[in-house]
Write an enzyme that holds these catalytic residues in place. Structure first.
Site, PDB file in Angstrom:
ATOM      1  N   ARG A   1       8.969  16.392   0.401  1.00 30.20           N
ATOM      2  CA  ARG A   1       9.001  15.985   1.552  1.00 30.20           C
ATOM      3  C   ARG A   1       9.500  16.804   2.420  1.00 30.20           C
ATOM      4  O   ARG A   1       9.171  16.463   3.771  1.00 30.20           O
ATOM      5  CB  ARG A   1       9.425  14.552   1.666  1.00 30.20           C
TER       6      ARG A   1
ATOM      7  N   ARG B   1       8.768   5.931  10.350  1.00 32.70           N
ATOM      8  CA  ARG B   1       8.210   6.734   9.238  1.00 32.70           C
ATOM      9  C   ARG B   1       7.314   7.499   9.639  1.00 32.70           C
ATOM     10  O   ARG B   1       7.421   8.888   9.012  1.00 32.70           O
ATOM     11  CB  ARG B   1       7.697   5.549   8.002  1.00 32.70           C
TER      12      ARG B   1
ATOM     13  N   ARG C   1      -1.075  -3.911   4.217  1.00 35.34           N
ATOM     14  CA  ARG C   1      -1.059  -3.686   2.777  1.00 35.34           C
ATOM     15  C   ARG C   1      -0.325  -5.000   2.141  1.00 35.34           C
ATOM     16  O   ARG C   1       0.581  -5.476   2.902  1.00 35.34           O
ATOM     17  CB  ARG C   1      -0.189  -2.461   2.433  1.00 35.34           C
TER      18      ARG C   1
ATOM     19  N   LYS D   1      -1.901   7.550  -1.130  1.00 31.29           N
ATOM     20  CA  LYS D   1      -1.259   8.419  -2.485  1.00 31.29           C
ATOM     21  C   LYS D   1      -1.259   7.644  -3.441  1.00 31.29           C
ATOM     22  O   LYS D   1      -1.735   7.807  -4.538  1.00 31.29           O
ATOM     23  CB  LYS D   1       0.120   9.066  -2.227  1.00 31.29           C
TER      24      LYS D   1
ATOM     25  N   ARG E   1       5.905  -4.829   2.078  1.00 31.10           N
ATOM     26  CA  ARG E   1       7.033  -3.814   1.692  1.00 31.10           C
ATOM     27  C   ARG E   1       7.832  -4.088   3.001  1.00 31.10           C
ATOM     28  O   ARG E   1       7.418  -3.958   4.230  1.00 31.10           O
ATOM     29  CB  ARG E   1       6.554  -2.371   1.537  1.00 31.10           C
TER      30      ARG E   1
HETATM   31  P1  AP5 Z   1      -1.037   3.484  -0.361  1.00 34.84           P
HETATM   32  O1  AP5 Z   1      -2.056   4.210  -1.561  1.00 34.84           O
HETATM   33  O2  AP5 Z   1      -0.229   2.393  -0.831  1.00 34.84           O
HETATM   34  O3  AP5 Z   1      -0.588   4.477   0.569  1.00 34.84           O
HETATM   35  P2  AP5 Z   1       0.568   5.523   0.255  1.00 34.84           P
HETATM   36  O4  AP5 Z   1       0.024   6.917   0.713  1.00 34.84           O
HETATM   37  O5  AP5 Z   1       0.926   5.512  -1.231  1.00 34.84           O
HETATM   38  O6  AP5 Z   1       1.880   5.062   1.140  1.00 34.84           O
HETATM   39  P3  AP5 Z   1       3.217   4.864   1.087  1.00 34.84           P
HETATM   40  O7  AP5 Z   1       3.423   3.880   2.182  1.00 34.84           O
HETATM   41  O8  AP5 Z   1       3.664   4.425  -0.357  1.00 34.84           O
HETATM   42  O9  AP5 Z   1       3.725   6.252   1.369  1.00 34.84           O
HETATM   43  P4  AP5 Z   1       5.247   6.573   1.875  1.00 34.84           P
HETATM   44  O10 AP5 Z   1       5.236   8.146   1.668  1.00 34.84           O
HETATM   45  O11 AP5 Z   1       5.523   6.166   3.118  1.00 34.84           O
HETATM   46  O12 AP5 Z   1       5.963   5.730   1.112  1.00 34.84           O
HETATM   47  P5  AP5 Z   1       6.682   6.165  -0.460  1.00 34.84           P
HETATM   48  O13 AP5 Z   1       6.910   4.981  -1.189  1.00 34.84           O
HETATM   49  O14 AP5 Z   1       6.372   7.622  -0.961  1.00 34.84           O
HETATM   50  O15 AP5 Z   1      -2.197   2.997   0.551  1.00 34.84           O
HETATM   51  C1  AP5 Z   1      -1.674   2.025   1.925  1.00 34.84           C
HETATM   52  C2  AP5 Z   1      -2.708   0.973   2.066  1.00 34.84           C
HETATM   53  O16 AP5 Z   1      -3.964   1.400   2.387  1.00 34.84           O
HETATM   54  C3  AP5 Z   1      -3.108  -0.027   1.021  1.00 34.84           C
HETATM   55  O17 AP5 Z   1      -3.119  -1.346   1.396  1.00 34.84           O
HETATM   56  C4  AP5 Z   1      -4.088   0.424   0.378  1.00 34.84           C
HETATM   57  O18 AP5 Z   1      -4.979  -0.371  -0.349  1.00 34.84           O
HETATM   58  C5  AP5 Z   1      -4.986   0.995   1.616  1.00 34.84           C
HETATM   59  N1  AP5 Z   1      -5.753   2.051   1.222  1.00 34.84           N
HETATM   60  C6  AP5 Z   1      -5.665   3.316   0.542  1.00 34.84           C
HETATM   61  N2  AP5 Z   1      -6.525   4.173   0.780  1.00 34.84           N
HETATM   62  C7  AP5 Z   1      -7.497   3.765   1.383  1.00 34.84           C
HETATM   63  C8  AP5 Z   1      -8.757   3.953   1.884  1.00 34.84           C
HETATM   64  N3  AP5 Z   1      -9.297   5.267   1.518  1.00 34.84           N
HETATM   65  N4  AP5 Z   1      -9.468   3.301   2.879  1.00 34.84           N
HETATM   66  C9  AP5 Z   1      -9.031   2.189   3.237  1.00 34.84           C
HETATM   67  N5  AP5 Z   1      -7.679   1.703   2.855  1.00 34.84           N
HETATM   68  C10 AP5 Z   1      -7.122   2.255   1.703  1.00 34.84           C
HETATM   69  O19 AP5 Z   1       8.424   6.365   0.340  1.00 34.84           O
HETATM   70  C11 AP5 Z   1       9.257   5.330   0.915  1.00 34.84           C
HETATM   71  C12 AP5 Z   1      10.468   5.755   1.495  1.00 34.84           C
HETATM   72  O20 AP5 Z   1      11.325   6.313   0.449  1.00 34.84           O
HETATM   73  C13 AP5 Z   1      10.309   6.958   2.585  1.00 34.84           C
HETATM   74  O21 AP5 Z   1      10.149   6.419   3.908  1.00 34.84           O
HETATM   75  C14 AP5 Z   1      11.827   7.572   2.455  1.00 34.84           C
HETATM   76  O22 AP5 Z   1      12.762   6.562   3.199  1.00 34.84           O
HETATM   77  C15 AP5 Z   1      11.959   7.358   0.746  1.00 34.84           C
HETATM   78  N6  AP5 Z   1      11.661   8.569   0.153  1.00 34.84           N
HETATM   79  C16 AP5 Z   1      10.441   8.841  -0.796  1.00 34.84           C
HETATM   80  N7  AP5 Z   1      10.345  10.021  -1.260  1.00 34.84           N
HETATM   81  C17 AP5 Z   1      11.318  10.664  -0.588  1.00 34.84           C
HETATM   82  C18 AP5 Z   1      11.566  12.032  -0.641  1.00 34.84           C
HETATM   83  N8  AP5 Z   1      10.817  12.918  -1.325  1.00 34.84           N
HETATM   84  N9  AP5 Z   1      12.528  12.551   0.233  1.00 34.84           N
HETATM   85  C19 AP5 Z   1      13.163  11.612   0.908  1.00 34.84           C
HETATM   86  N10 AP5 Z   1      13.037  10.409   1.129  1.00 34.84           N
HETATM   87  C20 AP5 Z   1      12.093   9.848   0.210  1.00 34.84           C
END
Ligand code: AP5
Ligand code: ZN
Length: 217
Positions: free
Chosen positions: A88, A172, A127, A13, A161
């Site tokens: 989410r 997660r 990552r 994402k 992270r």
């Molecule tokens: P990356 O682009 O970083 O992936 P991402 O989908 O953004 O993953 P996140 O870990 O950021 O998602 P998340 O939903 O767990 O975390 P968030 O910060 O939202 O890509 C991942 C890796 O793969 C990178 O190294 C990249 O280079 C590589 N890559 C990407 N695309 C690729 C491809 N096509 N092929 C190969 N490699 C690739 O949330 C964190 C925490 O915050 C949650 O766990 C929760 O506790 C809290 N939180 C956030 N939002 C909410 C909400 N709405 N409600 C409640 N709690 C929330």
């Protein structure tokens, strides 16, 4: 353009969001980024969110919805926005629908980055992030052009992270897998859902997203 990008942790994402916000000149609203910034500064929000994030649990809906509602009222969302990682839960999705109606900024499309869950652990464990500018890389799939140097800012320090450690990743994925299907149903019932194949190389996913977005006009 008012957009949402959704997908399981590690689906890509954030990686795809960078391209979209640059192309369309809209702000990237990532609840994960907002929480991490608050944790870094140890604000009251950060202190509240930290325990949930470290366990791989979701931050409670009321806290999360409040932040997004406030953010969507900022002037830079006039030309549109890209939500990432919110909603989410169905409660969050319903709240978002209400607030965007009230603000007259309804979603135009939802991009669902679909990735086989088995590959997500590898995505998250490989990552690494630039300490200086936050650019995201992967030790196998998105290396820096010059080893040890950030392509964006030239920085030399990187970190992982804290919620990318194996115990947290497992929870997660479990938590998010449970919520994913109801959300997909929610947006497909509203004819907003566009699923893209996130199992492809980064540039191919970007191309698929560009196609979806240009077809919207
Ligand atoms: P990356 O682009 O970083 O992936 P991402 O989908 O953004 O993953 P996140 O870990 O950021 O998602 P998340 O939903 O767990 O975390 P968030 O910060 O939202 O890509 C991942 C890796 O793969 C990178 O190294 C990249 O280079 C590589 N890559 C990407 N695309 C690729 C491809 N096509 N092929 C190969 N490699 C690739 O949330 C964190 C925490 O915050 C949650 O766990 C929760 O506790 C809290 N939180 C956030 N939002 C909410 C909400 N709405 N409600 C409640 N709690 C929330
Ligand atoms: Zn950098």
């Amino acid at each position: 353009m008012n957009l949402l990008i959704m997908g399981l942790p590690g689906a890509g994402k954030g990686t795809q969001a960078d391209f979209i916000v640059e192309k369309y000149g809209i702000p990237h609203i990532s609840t994960g980024d907002i929480f991490r910034a608050a944790i870094k500064q140890q604000t009251p929000l950060g202190v509240k969110a930290q325990g949930y994030i470290d366990q791989g649990e979701l931050v409670p809906d009321d806290v999360t919805c409040g932040i997004v509602e406030e953010r969507l009222q900022q002037p830079d969302t006039k030309a549109g926005y890209l939500l990432d990682g919110f909603p989410r839960t169905i409660v969050q999705a319903e709240q978002l629908e209400k607030m965007t109606q009230k603000l007259n900024k309804p979603l135009d499309a939802v991009l669902n980055v679909d990735v086989d869950p088995e590959t997500l652990v590898e995505r998250l464990s490989g990552r690494f992030i630039c300490k200086n500018c936050g650019a995201t890389y992967h030790k196998l799939y998105k290396k820096t052009r010059v080893e040890g140097t950030c392509d964006v800012c030239g920085g030399h320090a990187f970190y992982q992270r804290s919620d990318d450690k194996p115990e947290t990743v497992k929870n997660r994925l479990e938590v998010n897998l449970k919520m994913n299907t109801p959300l997909i149903d929610f947006y497909s019932q509203r004819n907003l859902l566009h699923t893209v194949n996130g199992n492809q190389p980064i540039a191919d996913v970007t191309q698929e997203i560009n196609q979806v977005l240009s077809d919207l006009h």
